[in-house]
Design a protein around this motif. Structure first.
Motif, PDB file in Angstrom:
ATOM      1  N   LYS A  38       1.642  -0.860 -15.394  1.00  0.00           N
ATOM      2  CA  LYS A  38       0.730  -0.248 -16.364  1.00  0.00           C
ATOM      3  C   LYS A  38       0.714   1.274 -16.259  1.00  0.00           C
ATOM      4  N   ASN A  39       0.704   1.807 -15.034  1.00  0.00           N
ATOM      5  CA  ASN A  39       0.496   3.234 -14.818  1.00  0.00           C
ATOM      6  C   ASN A  39       1.748   4.041 -14.533  1.00  0.00           C
ATOM      7  N   TYR A  40       2.759   3.410 -13.986  1.00  0.00           N
ATOM      8  CA  TYR A  40       4.017   4.079 -13.631  1.00  0.00           C
ATOM      9  C   TYR A  40       5.209   3.221 -14.021  1.00  0.00           C
TER      10      TYR A  40
ATOM     11  N   ILE B 235      -0.594  -4.789  -7.185  1.00  0.00           N
ATOM     12  CA  ILE B 235       0.119  -3.507  -7.113  1.00  0.00           C
ATOM     13  C   ILE B 235       1.223  -3.466  -8.163  1.00  0.00           C
ATOM     14  N   LYS B 236       1.974  -4.536  -8.286  1.00  0.00           N
ATOM     15  CA  LYS B 236       3.039  -4.573  -9.294  1.00  0.00           C
ATOM     16  C   LYS B 236       2.460  -4.416 -10.702  1.00  0.00           C
ATOM     17  N   ASP B 237       1.366  -5.093 -10.984  1.00  0.00           N
ATOM     18  CA  ASP B 237       0.726  -4.966 -12.295  1.00  0.00           C
ATOM     19  C   ASP B 237       0.238  -3.539 -12.525  1.00  0.00           C
TER      20      ASP B 237
ATOM     21  N   ALA C  22       0.835  -1.209   0.000  1.00  0.00           N
ATOM     22  CA  ALA C  22       0.000   0.000   0.000  1.00  0.00           C
ATOM     23  C   ALA C  22       0.869   1.257   0.000  1.00  0.00           C
ATOM     24  N   THR C  23       2.003   1.197   0.685  1.00  0.00           N
ATOM     25  CA  THR C  23       2.931   2.329   0.706  1.00  0.00           C
ATOM     26  C   THR C  23       3.493   2.594  -0.684  1.00  0.00           C
ATOM     27  N   VAL C  24       3.834   1.546  -1.406  1.00  0.00           N
ATOM     28  CA  VAL C  24       4.317   1.699  -2.782  1.00  0.00           C
ATOM     29  C   VAL C  24       3.259   2.420  -3.623  1.00  0.00           C
ATOM     30  N   PHE C  25       2.025   1.983  -3.515  1.00  0.00           N
ATOM     31  CA  PHE C  25       0.910   2.610  -4.230  1.00  0.00           C
ATOM     32  C   PHE C  25       0.834   4.093  -3.891  1.00  0.00           C
ATOM     33  N   MET C  26       0.873   4.400  -2.614  1.00  0.00           N
ATOM     34  CA  MET C  26       0.791   5.772  -2.139  1.00  0.00           C
ATOM     35  C   MET C  26       1.951   6.613  -2.690  1.00  0.00           C
ATOM     36  N   HIS C  27       3.142   6.069  -2.635  1.00  0.00           N
ATOM     37  CA  HIS C  27       4.312   6.797  -3.123  1.00  0.00           C
ATOM     38  C   HIS C  27       4.205   7.086  -4.618  1.00  0.00           C
ATOM     39  N   CYS C  28       3.727   6.130  -5.382  1.00  0.00           N
ATOM     40  CA  CYS C  28       3.573   6.343  -6.826  1.00  0.00           C
ATOM     41  C   CYS C  28       2.609   7.485  -7.125  1.00  0.00           C
TER      42      CYS C  28
END
Length: 146
Positions: A140-142, A134-136, A58-64
């Protein structure tokens, strides 16, 4: 998506991430998922380690998305962000992991044996699936962070 309220309250801050930071967090997640599968660990520890993998995902998502949670109520804010960001893309996961957050708090701070083996196994499975999603999503997005 607006998080101005949380920024003003000091619960969130803007954050610029990097490929190196995301790679380092991925290593933490992968270590924790591997450790969560160690049957010789207590059920409580396996649960806590799998929980940390979900938190870091979730932190990775937030950071992106350009944010980070501040120190106070860091875990709560991370999952609240996950729930509200991108029109609730990960709302279901956020609710589940927030429930796990409360269980993890009890087992880390209050008493031993609060977690059943089936709860730990379910969290391990969900944390692995969430990390994959999250990796997928990042690819795709970043893609610049992969």
């Amino acid at each position: 998506m607006t998080f101005e309220k949380y920024l003003k309250e000091g619960k969130l801050a803007h954050h610029k991430t990097s490929k190196e930071e995301i790679a380092a967090l991925f290593k933490i997640i992968e270590r924790d998922l591997k450790d969560a599968d160690i049957k010789e660990l207590s059920i409580d520890r396996r649960f806590a380690v799998a929980y940390n993998a979900a938190l870091q995902s979730a932190t990775v998502f937030m950071h992106c998305l350009g944010f980070r949670a501040k120190a106070e109520a860091h875990h709560f804010m991370t999952f609240l962000f996950l729930k509200e960001a991108l029109n609730g893309l990960f709302k279901k996961e956020a609710s589940y992991f927030n429930t796990c957050r409360m269980k993890r708090n009890r087992t880390d701070y209050d008493r031993v044996g609060e977690i059943s083996e089936s709860e730990a196994e379910e969290l391990i499975k969900e944390a692995k699936a969430f990390y994959s999603r999250i990796k997928d999503w990042i690819a795709k997005n970043y893609p610049q962070y992969m």
